[in-house]
Motif scaffolding. Structure first.
Motif, PDB file in Angstrom:
ATOM      1  N   GLN A 160       0.813  -1.174  -0.019  1.00 33.33           N
ATOM      2  CA  GLN A 160      -0.060   0.082   0.023  1.00 33.33           C
ATOM      3  C   GLN A 160       0.820   1.126  -0.165  1.00 33.33           C
ATOM      4  O   GLN A 160       1.869   1.463   0.642  1.00 33.33           O
ATOM      5  N   ILE A 161       0.728   2.011  -1.058  1.00 29.24           N
ATOM      6  CA  ILE A 161       1.562   3.137  -1.042  1.00 29.24           C
ATOM      7  C   ILE A 161       0.626   4.422  -1.295  1.00 29.24           C
ATOM      8  O   ILE A 161      -0.569   4.558  -1.780  1.00 29.24           O
ATOM      9  N   ASP A 162       1.094   5.607  -0.459  1.00 30.35           N
ATOM     10  CA  ASP A 162       0.436   6.749  -0.527  1.00 30.35           C
ATOM     11  C   ASP A 162       1.237   7.767  -1.490  1.00 30.35           C
ATOM     12  O   ASP A 162       2.505   7.815  -1.412  1.00 30.35           O
ATOM     13  N   LEU A 163       0.564   8.436  -2.287  1.00 27.64           N
ATOM     14  CA  LEU A 163       0.964   9.170  -3.283  1.00 27.64           C
ATOM     15  C   LEU A 163       0.666  10.755  -2.746  1.00 27.64           C
ATOM     16  O   LEU A 163      -0.592  11.164  -2.496  1.00 27.64           O
ATOM     17  N   TYR A 164       1.752  11.707  -2.801  1.00 30.47           N
ATOM     18  CA  TYR A 164       1.384  12.888  -2.477  1.00 30.47           C
ATOM     19  C   TYR A 164       2.014  13.905  -3.530  1.00 30.47           C
ATOM     20  O   TYR A 164       3.209  13.732  -3.874  1.00 30.47           O
ATOM     21  N   THR A 165       1.044  14.699  -3.976  1.00 30.18           N
ATOM     22  CA  THR A 165       1.505  15.373  -5.290  1.00 30.18           C
ATOM     23  C   THR A 165       1.314  16.919  -4.562  1.00 30.18           C
ATOM     24  O   THR A 165       0.266  17.246  -3.787  1.00 30.18           O
ATOM     25  N   GLU A 166       2.341  17.942  -5.047  1.00 30.94           N
ATOM     26  CA  GLU A 166       2.175  19.488  -4.858  1.00 30.94           C
ATOM     27  C   GLU A 166       2.563  20.069  -6.056  1.00 30.94           C
ATOM     28  O   GLU A 166       3.461  19.853  -6.661  1.00 30.94           O
TER      29      GLU A 166
END
Length: 176
Positions: A160-166
């Protein structure tokens, strides 16, 4: 005279720089994906995030602007964080490329990548990002990310991977 001219010019330039910073703001989005344990290794494999709601109209309103005043939107960071398994890390990946799509009227484009990921990558992976203007994608109601991965081993469990984009939004100064 030259000194006064230089001082006035420096003051004007500094004021423009400060004004420019006042017309920029960040938008960030988070999403989770799961790489199934049955993913083939050493073979490219793709999977998609669910639609990511942008709520761009409200983000623009909160920042006292509207989408017609947006000059550009650039991806400044895309970070992956491994949530499970607890003993896992990103060393299972050889490479990853991430593409954005939004509706049928915009082409899918590559926005982030990391090649030759080391075996000792750890639980966080910051990807290289494009310099492309992504405003047409972020102005939409939602966008989707496609992850193209090549793994270097067979996974014994789901990852399980969390993706964070800014994203950095730059708005026209004084509407000009």
């Amino acid at each position: 005279r030259s000194f006064i001219f230089l001082m006035v010019f420096a003051l004007l330039f500094a004021s423009c720089e400060n004004l420019s910073k006042l017309t920029q703001f960040k938008m960030d989005f988070s999403e989770s994906v799961t790489i199934q344990k049955s993913v083939p290794f050493d073979t490219p494999f793709s999977f998609f995030t669910p639609d990511i709601e942008t709520n761009s109209e409200s983000a623009f309103a909160v920042n006292n602007t509207s989408k017609d005043l947006v000059e550009q939107i650039k991806l400044t960071q895309l970070k992956l964080t491994l949530k499970s398994p607890s003993d896992g890390d990103f060393g299972f990946l050889k490479s990853i490329s991430i593409f954005v799509s939004a509706g049928s009227d915009l082409p899918e484009i590559k926005v982030a990548w990391k090649d030759n990921i080391p075996l000792t990558a750890g639980k966080e992976l910051v990807l290289d990002v494009t310099n492309a203007d992504l405003q047409e994608y972020i102005k939409k109601d939602s966008f989707k990310l496609k992850l193209n991965t090549v793994t270097r081993k067979i996974l014994g469990s789901d990852y399980q991977i969390d993706l964070y984009t800014e994203f950095l939004v730059d708005v026209k100064v004084l509407g000009l």
